[in-house]
Design a protein around this motif. Structure first.
Motif, PDB file in Angstrom:
ATOM      1  N   PHE A 892       0.856  -1.183   0.000  1.00  9.89           N
ATOM      2  CA  PHE A 892       0.000   0.000   0.000  1.00  9.89           C
ATOM      3  C   PHE A 892       0.898   1.241   0.000  1.00  9.89           C
ATOM      4  CE2 PHE A 892      -2.513  -3.217   2.309  1.00  9.89           C
ATOM      5  CZ  PHE A 892      -3.623  -3.273   1.477  1.00  9.89           C
ATOM      6  N   HIS A 893       0.482   2.277  -0.728  1.00  8.40           N
ATOM      7  CA  HIS A 893       1.252   3.520  -0.826  1.00  8.40           C
ATOM      8  C   HIS A 893       0.433   4.670  -0.251  1.00  8.40           C
ATOM      9  CE1 HIS A 893       4.411   1.877  -3.508  1.00  8.40           C
ATOM     10  NE2 HIS A 893       3.431   1.083  -3.911  1.00  8.40           N
ATOM     11  N   ASP A 894       1.093   5.490   0.603  1.00  8.70           N
ATOM     12  CA  ASP A 894       0.447   6.642   1.224  1.00  8.70           C
ATOM     13  C   ASP A 894       1.243   7.898   0.881  1.00  8.70           C
ATOM     14  OD1 ASP A 894      -1.095   4.672   2.470  1.00  8.70           O
ATOM     15  OD2 ASP A 894       0.181   4.677   4.267  1.00  8.70           O
ATOM     16  N   LEU A 895       0.538   8.982   0.572  1.00  2.63           N
ATOM     17  CA  LEU A 895       1.168  10.252   0.253  1.00  2.63           C
ATOM     18  C   LEU A 895       0.610  11.351   1.143  1.00  2.63           C
ATOM     19  CD1 LEU A 895       1.213  10.298  -3.661  1.00  2.63           C
ATOM     20  CD2 LEU A 895       3.170  10.040  -2.147  1.00  2.63           C
ATOM     21  N   GLN A 896       1.461  12.329   1.450  1.00  2.54           N
ATOM     22  CA  GLN A 896       1.033  13.485   2.236  1.00  2.54           C
ATOM     23  C   GLN A 896       1.765  14.714   1.749  1.00  2.54           C
ATOM     24  OE1 GLN A 896       2.526  14.500   6.232  1.00  2.54           O
ATOM     25  NE2 GLN A 896       0.494  13.933   6.983  1.00  2.54           N
ATOM     26  N   PHE A 897       1.061  15.846   1.738  1.00  2.00           N
ATOM     27  CA  PHE A 897       1.651  17.110   1.308  1.00  2.00           C
ATOM     28  C   PHE A 897       1.074  18.210   2.169  1.00  2.00           C
ATOM     29  CE2 PHE A 897       1.823  20.899  -1.428  1.00  2.00           C
ATOM     30  CZ  PHE A 897       3.162  20.888  -1.788  1.00  2.00           C
ATOM     31  N   GLY A 898       1.928  19.184   2.592  1.00  2.00           N
ATOM     32  CA  GLY A 898       1.418  20.233   3.456  1.00  2.00           C
ATOM     33  C   GLY A 898       2.286  21.464   3.479  1.00  2.00           C
ATOM     34  N   VAL A 899       1.793  22.474   4.217  1.00  2.00           N
ATOM     35  CA  VAL A 899       2.493  23.743   4.306  1.00  2.00           C
ATOM     36  C   VAL A 899       2.237  24.364   5.677  1.00  2.00           C
ATOM     37  CG1 VAL A 899       0.520  24.979   3.269  1.00  2.00           C
ATOM     38  CG2 VAL A 899       2.822  26.003   3.209  1.00  2.00           C
ATOM     39  N   ASN A 900       3.282  24.966   6.256  1.00  2.00           N
ATOM     40  CA  ASN A 900       3.167  25.799   7.443  1.00  2.00           C
ATOM     41  C   ASN A 900       3.036  27.247   6.975  1.00  2.00           C
ATOM     42  OD1 ASN A 900       3.684  24.031   9.911  1.00  2.00           O
ATOM     43  ND2 ASN A 900       5.383  23.453   8.579  1.00  2.00           N
ATOM     44  N   THR A 901       1.844  27.810   7.088  1.00  2.00           N
ATOM     45  CA  THR A 901       1.595  29.118   6.480  1.00  2.00           C
ATOM     46  C   THR A 901       2.123  30.279   7.295  1.00  2.00           C
ATOM     47  OG1 THR A 901      -0.556  29.359   7.555  1.00  2.00           O
ATOM     48  CG2 THR A 901      -0.493  28.161   5.459  1.00  2.00           C
ATOM     49  N   GLY A 902       2.123  30.132   8.640  1.00  4.23           N
ATOM     50  CA  GLY A 902       2.459  31.273   9.472  1.00  4.23           C
ATOM     51  C   GLY A 902       1.294  32.229   9.659  1.00  4.23           C
ATOM     52  N   TRP A 903       0.140  31.929   9.029  1.00  3.28           N
ATOM     53  CA  TRP A 903      -1.042  32.786   9.158  1.00  3.28           C
ATOM     54  C   TRP A 903      -1.983  32.223  10.230  1.00  3.28           C
ATOM     55  CZ3 TRP A 903      -2.093  31.496   3.392  1.00  3.28           C
ATOM     56  CH2 TRP A 903      -1.046  31.995   2.604  1.00  3.28           C
ATOM     57  N   TRP A 904      -2.928  33.060  10.646  1.00  6.59           N
ATOM     58  CA  TRP A 904      -4.045  32.621  11.495  1.00  6.59           C
ATOM     59  C   TRP A 904      -3.583  31.696  12.616  1.00  6.59           C
ATOM     60  CZ3 TRP A 904      -5.911  30.652   6.278  1.00  6.59           C
ATOM     61  CH2 TRP A 904      -6.301  31.722   5.477  1.00  6.59           C
ATOM     62  N   GLY A 905      -2.641  32.162  13.370  1.00  7.01           N
ATOM     63  CA  GLY A 905      -2.168  31.327  14.475  1.00  7.01           C
ATOM     64  C   GLY A 905      -1.234  30.244  13.987  1.00  7.01           C
ATOM     65  N   ASN A 906      -0.294  30.611  13.136  1.00  4.67           N
ATOM     66  CA  ASN A 906       0.689  29.641  12.628  1.00  4.67           C
ATOM     67  C   ASN A 906      -0.002  28.397  12.038  1.00  4.67           C
ATOM     68  OD1 ASN A 906       3.007  31.155  13.475  1.00  4.67           O
ATOM     69  ND2 ASN A 906       2.546  30.499  15.574  1.00  4.67           N
ATOM     70  N   ALA A 907      -0.965  28.633  11.186  1.00  6.56           N
ATOM     71  CA  ALA A 907      -1.766  27.554  10.629  1.00  6.56           C
ATOM     72  C   ALA A 907      -0.911  26.622   9.768  1.00  6.56           C
ATOM     73  CB  ALA A 907      -2.913  28.123   9.803  1.00  6.56           C
ATOM     74  N   LYS A 908      -1.170  25.328   9.947  1.00 12.97           N
ATOM     75  CA  LYS A 908      -0.544  24.296   9.115  1.00 12.97           C
ATOM     76  C   LYS A 908      -1.653  23.485   8.463  1.00 12.97           C
ATOM     77  CE  LYS A 908       1.295  20.568  10.952  1.00 12.97           C
ATOM     78  NZ  LYS A 908       2.229  19.628  11.636  1.00 12.97           N
ATOM     79  N   PHE A 909      -1.537  23.302   7.132  1.00  9.62           N
ATOM     80  CA  PHE A 909      -2.531  22.546   6.395  1.00  9.62           C
ATOM     81  C   PHE A 909      -1.871  21.321   5.768  1.00  9.62           C
ATOM     82  CE2 PHE A 909      -4.044  26.933   6.374  1.00  9.62           C
ATOM     83  CZ  PHE A 909      -5.339  26.764   6.864  1.00  9.62           C
ATOM     84  N   THR A 910      -2.556  20.202   5.887  1.00 11.74           N
ATOM     85  CA  THR A 910      -2.017  18.941   5.387  1.00 11.74           C
ATOM     86  C   THR A 910      -3.081  18.210   4.587  1.00 11.74           C
ATOM     87  OG1 THR A 910      -0.625  18.754   7.365  1.00 11.74           O
ATOM     88  CG2 THR A 910      -0.904  16.778   6.014  1.00 11.74           C
ATOM     89  N   LEU A 911      -2.693  17.746   3.405  1.00 12.31           N
ATOM     90  CA  LEU A 911      -3.566  16.916   2.574  1.00 12.31           C
ATOM     91  C   LEU A 911      -2.882  15.567   2.392  1.00 12.31           C
ATOM     92  CD1 LEU A 911      -6.019  16.463   0.678  1.00 12.31           C
ATOM     93  CD2 LEU A 911      -4.599  17.383  -1.183  1.00 12.31           C
ATOM     94  N   GLY A 912      -3.599  14.492   2.674  1.00 10.75           N
ATOM     95  CA  GLY A 912      -3.009  13.169   2.549  1.00 10.75           C
ATOM     96  C   GLY A 912      -3.944  12.187   1.862  1.00 10.75           C
ATOM     97  N   VAL A 913      -3.347  11.172   1.258  1.00 10.22           N
ATOM     98  CA  VAL A 913      -4.102  10.092   0.626  1.00 10.22           C
ATOM     99  C   VAL A 913      -3.438   8.777   1.008  1.00 10.22           C
ATOM    100  CG1 VAL A 913      -4.991   9.103  -1.500  1.00 10.22           C
ATOM    101  CG2 VAL A 913      -4.698  11.578  -1.326  1.00 10.22           C
ATOM    102  N   ASN A 914      -4.175   7.908   1.677  1.00  7.34           N
ATOM    103  CA  ASN A 914      -3.683   6.569   2.008  1.00  7.34           C
ATOM    104  C   ASN A 914      -4.202   5.567   0.985  1.00  7.34           C
ATOM    105  OD1 ASN A 914      -2.451   7.654   4.252  1.00  7.34           O
ATOM    106  ND2 ASN A 914      -4.060   7.011   5.671  1.00  7.34           N
ATOM    107  N   ASN A 915      -3.358   4.594   0.648  1.00  4.73           N
ATOM    108  CA  ASN A 915      -3.674   3.618  -0.406  1.00  4.73           C
ATOM    109  C   ASN A 915      -3.987   4.340  -1.714  1.00  4.73           C
ATOM    110  OD1 ASN A 915      -4.116   1.220  -1.752  1.00  4.73           O
ATOM    111  ND2 ASN A 915      -6.038   0.749  -0.708  1.00  4.73           N
ATOM    112  N   VAL A 916      -3.000   5.102  -2.152  1.00  4.99           N
ATOM    113  CA  VAL A 916      -3.159   5.975  -3.316  1.00  4.99           C
ATOM    114  C   VAL A 916      -3.640   5.206  -4.546  1.00  4.99           C
ATOM    115  CG1 VAL A 916      -1.930   7.484  -4.919  1.00  4.99           C
ATOM    116  CG2 VAL A 916      -1.430   7.583  -2.472  1.00  4.99           C
TER     117      VAL A 916
END
Length: 953
Positions: A892-916
């Protein structure tokens, strides 16, 4: 405290496990010189830097947990390569697993952990180094920890000791220890929100975590609250799980069908008929003159096409909702003494669902007293035959199989509350030039479960409603029952025969411990250190089934109440002895010794010991090895669990066609020629045993850690580490019941009373009684090795990359019963919804550039094989000549991608897909649920995406 120089190797042992946070690695390397020599390491009570690396400890950081996209500690742990088969929410367990032979019931909705394939009961779960309360299952007194009672939001990291540690921690630590470290030094407020679902738009999962903490000159505190909800995935919504056995259609479905199946001997003609009402006929007409299958009345002869597809009513993922509150505070009473207080409340509400409960009547499928001796009276206004159908000895009623869809599916709801309160003092003091550390701790915790079952039936009332009309009319509320044809059971009939069943169970743990550690005196190679302590624990547990369950009226399968308690007093000592330092053959050699005495109120005293050697050859190379004795005391359920019954799915070897050479044995067991097993569900009676002894074990591990200089600070490598561990566990007197299918097979093959003594058959050849009680089983011998690689590349224009590759090979797994019989579970074989892959591997690649980050993980399991069983005549069985099917290797392959924006309380957003790539799990023909092994693989058609947002103020 004194400051010590941290070598490259010491940093590798501790830091190579933290590859999930690449900037954190660089920071850790910069601060190596400032690390203190007093640290806590799972696997030892001695707080000393030189102890690092003596035993194999895997650290799962919070960053790694968030990267997984999972919302349960148990799910995270079940993905490590050393994990074996354990319960999770992909097991739709309540209505299908019944009461296992350990008195613990099935903790439906729970998630547990297994290490080295030795079973969840042989893994000790700690929270901040202190034992956690065992689960309450709603159907028994559990003996393992439900990891869903520990919210993921409070976790700082998880440390997994993959080695025996009974001398350090006591009972249960045979296969290893899971130590959950909670968040402590937290500043500010945080909010985390996650939502995910499967690619087919189902199985929605959401969580909200709120955190708040702060520190002052003399205090620190952390408060957390979280809500997690996982919604269902129905079996019918995936092709692989939509039929009882993939590739066989309904041919292996149930013979209990919505229209009813009736095998009887007509007393007028003597003809034996196997009839099913024709669809759509409301006023059934039976013609006794038609004694064959060419019929013009309202019936036809039963065929495989009539079988019922129960799979489409099952669940692939069970609903699970968890709410929790957690808080802890630490206050420095003096410069050297700290008081702490922790409290947790967790609620889990979960649901399991199975197809409408089948009801079997007659002697061909013995189930319970009322069903086996039922009389469907001629006076019952719905009996179309005009004569009594009489079950039991000498009767004419052989089998009645009915699936009352009118009553809906079986639904099991679990409402589980967990409470935890802990307080204590910890500190240090000096004696001469020695510094000593001490702590005292008190814990009170409880888990309480209420399970409510909808959709089952009262066997006694079922019998009364089918019997003579006068008897039914004499009982208040009785309504004559019509089981002839689909859709014939009315609401009034259901109100009489269908109860709501409520069961309750609880587990309570009270604990007090005191520990002391420090340096005793100096030796030529350094200070000799020690840890010593005492611990007292009291366990209480009970199971209170519904009154209908106790009397056996709930589906005719009785289960009796269980109640018990015991206490244990323990004393331990641990020594770290430096043997050599700064010599030609070694930079340092340390010997560790540990011993623990445990006095149980149920089984008496038990002593365990452990010896470890840590040989640091130089800054690059470390050798280590341990030998440990282990033990596991019987749990409350195993000791006091009352006799109860469950329906096991078993294939009778005496069912025609009988395999070559067994015909004579089947005849000797009273099976008549041509007997065909009418239903694979066989009622098995099981229970605890107050004469059980503790399990004992010997564990050995040996390995090395290598951090080569050529891989450090080079143009191609910032850091490179290798770890290798060989292990072996030999367990004696394992507490277990003989696998029911194995017991049945061995009975037929050998006719040995040791296997056949608990199995009886009626005059038709059907199994009427099957006893399967706990015993000290025999031995388990398991060995294998781990090999891990950690590689951090230098920072470049394209960012920084890191690779983690973890591998576990299982070389041997053999379980032998007390009678010398070898059990079917072994390396590379699938048995009873679980398998032991020879090779499990996780490869993770991580990348970070500024505020951007990404990761890719490949999770691999090598192939397995299984017996095809009843599916051997279908093309889906790959090797029918040998009755074997291969479950191919799976990645099984899992992928994740994200960014630490530094906005709105040092917001971090992450998008992931398991079993791509939507890899399908291999088809499992022997698995009793959903056609795949839910402990080893992702669900069929299981691409899962999630989006996570983290805010910190």
């Amino acid at each position: 405290m004194s400051v010590v120089r941290r070598t490259r190797l010491s940093a590798a042992v501790r830091g190579a496990l933290l590859f999930a946070a690449l900037p954190g690695l660089a920071l850790a390397q910069q601060e190596e010189a400032r690390q203190l020599d007093r640290i806590e390491v799972t696997g030892t009570r001695i707080k000393k830097a030189e102890i690092e690396g003596q035993t194999p400890v895997q650290v799962i950081t919070r960053a790694q947990i968030e990267r997984s996209g999972l919302t349960s500690i148990g799910d995270v742990l079940q993905q490590i390569t050393a994990s074996g088969s354990a319960l999770n929410t992909k097991f739709n367990s309540s209505g299908n697993f019944g009461f296992p032979p350990d008195g613990g019931g099935v903790a439906a909705g729970a998630t547990t952990v297994d290490l080295r394939h030795l079973g969840p009961k042989r893994v000790l779960v700690l929270v901040d180094g202190v034992r956690w309360v065992n689960e309450s299952s709603g159907s028994g007194v559990g003996g393992v920890v439900d990891l869903n009672t520990i919210p993921l939001a409070i976790v700082e990291r998880i440390e997994v000791l993959e080695d025996g540690a009974s001398s350090i921690y006591g009972s249960d630590a045979i296969a290893g220890v899971v130590n959950v470290i909670t968040r402590r030094n937290y500043e500010g407020a945080g909010l985390s929100v996650q939502y995910g679902e499967y690619g087919k738009g189902d199985g929605e999962t959401g969580s909200v975590d709120v955190s708040f903490g702060g520190t002052g000159d003399r205090y620190s505190f952390f408060l957390g609250a979280s809500y997690t909800e996982q919604k269902r995935v129905a079996s019918k919504d995936r092709e692989q799980s939509s039929v009882p056995v993939p590739g066989t259609g309904v041919a292996l479905g149930s013979s209990a069908i919505p229209a009813g199946r009736f095998i009887f001997r007509d007393p007028n003609t003597g003809a034996v008929l196997d009839l099913v009402p024709n669809p759509g006929v409301t006023n059934l007409v039976y013609n006794p003159a038609e004694t064959g299958c060419v019929r013009t009345d309202s019936f036809h002869c039963f065929t495989a096409a009539d079988r019922f597809n129960y799979a489409e009513y099952n669940l692939l993922v069970t609903p699970n909702r968890r709410k929790n509150l957690f808080g802890q505070v630490r206050f420095d009473l003096t410069e050297s003494t700290t008081w702490y207080f922790k409290a947790l409340y967790n609620n889990r509400f979960s649901i399991n669902q199975a197809a409408a409960e089948p009801f079997f009547l007659g002697t061909a499928v013995p189930t319970n007293f009322w069903a086996d001796n039922v009389v469907i009276s001629a006076s019952n206004p719905y009996n179309p035959f005009g004569f009594d159908l009489v079950a039991g000895p000498g009767g004419n009623f052989i089998l009645g199989g009915r699936r009352p869809l009118e009553g809906g599916p079986r639904v099991f709801e679990q409402d589980v509350d967990t409470f935890y309160v802990a307080t204590g003092l910890e500190g240090s003091f000096s004696a001469g030039d020695r510094l000593f550390f001490w702590d005292v701790n008190a814990v009170r915790s409880a888990s309480e479960a209420n399970q409510t079952n909808f959709g089952s039936y009262n066997a006694r009332r079922f019998s009364v409603a089918l019997g003579p009309l006068a008897a039914c009319q004499a009982e208040p509320g009785c309504v004559p029952l019509n089981i002839f044809g689909a859709g014939t059971i009315t609401r009034a009939m259901l109100d009489y025969i269908q109860p709501v069943v409520r069961d309750y169970s609880d587990n309570k743990l009270s604990l007090f411990s005191a520990n002391l550690s420090g340096d005793l005196f100096d030796l030529p190679a350094g200070a000799m250190s020690f840890a010593a302590g005492v611990e007292y624990r009291e366990y209480k547990g009970s199971y209170r089934p519904d009154t209908l369950t106790v009397t056996g009226e709930y589906n005719g399968v009785p289960s009796l109440p269980t109640s018990g308690k015991y206490d244990v007093s323990e004393y331990f000592v641990e020594l770290s002895i430096p043997l050599l330092a700064d010599a030609a053959i070694a930079e340092r050699i340390d010997l560790s010794l540990a011993g623990r005495y445990s006095d149980y109120s149920t089984s008496g005293g038990e002593t365990t010991a452990k010896v470890g050697l840590r040989w640091q050859v130089n800054d690059e190379f470390l050798l280590r090895g341990t030998w440990a004795e282990g033990f596991r005391a019987p749990t409350i359920g195993e000791l006091f669990g009352a006799a109860s019954g469950f329906d096991a799915v078993l294939n009778d070897p005496c069912s025609a066609p009988i395999a070559g050479g067994l015909q004579a044995n089947c005849a000797a067991l009273g099976v008549p020629p041509g007997y065909v097993q009418p239903n694979p569900q066989i009622s098995v009676v099981t229970g605890g045993n107050r004469n059980l002894d503790p399990e004992t074990a010997d564990s050995v591990s040996a390995g090395f850690v290598w951090s080569p200089a050529f891989g450090a600070g080079a143009a191609w490598s910032e850091r490179l580490d290798f770890e290798f561990t060989w292990y072996r566990h030999k367990l004696e007197g394992g507490i277990q019941a003989l696998d029911a299918q194995t017991q049945l097979n061995l009975c037929v093959q050998t006719l040995d009373p040791a296997f056949c003594g608990g199995i009886t058959r009626n005059q038709l050849g059907a199994i009427s009684n099957f006893s399967n009680f706990l015993t000290n089983f025999g031995r388990i011998d398991s060995r294998g090795w781990d090999f891990d690689v950690f590689w951090l590349l230098p920072q470049g224009d394209w960012g920084q990359f890191g690779f983690t590759w973890r591998n576990t090979w299982v070389d041997k797994y053999e379980a032998v019963g007390a009678d010398g019989s070898v059990q079917p579970q072994t390396v590379g074989r699938e048995v009873n919804n679980s398998g032991i892959p020879e090779w499990s591997s996780n490869l993770t690649a991580e990348w970070r550039l500024g505020s951007w980050f990404a990761s890719w993980t490949a999770r691999h399991k090598s192939d397995l094989w299984e017996l095809c069983g009843n599916a051997r005549t279908f093309p889906v069985c790959r090797d029918p000549a040998n009755n074997r099917n291969r479950l191919g290797s799976t990645t099984f392959h899992d992928l994740q991608f994200g960014v630490n924006t530094g906005w709105w309380g040092n917001a971090k957003f992450t998008l992931g897909v398991n079993n791509v790539f939507q890899k399908e799990p291999p088809i499992c023909l022997s698995c009793t649920l959903n056609g795949y092994d839910a402990s080893n693989y992702d669900i069929p058609g299981g691409r899962f995406w999630y989006l996570r947002a983290d805010f910190k103020l």
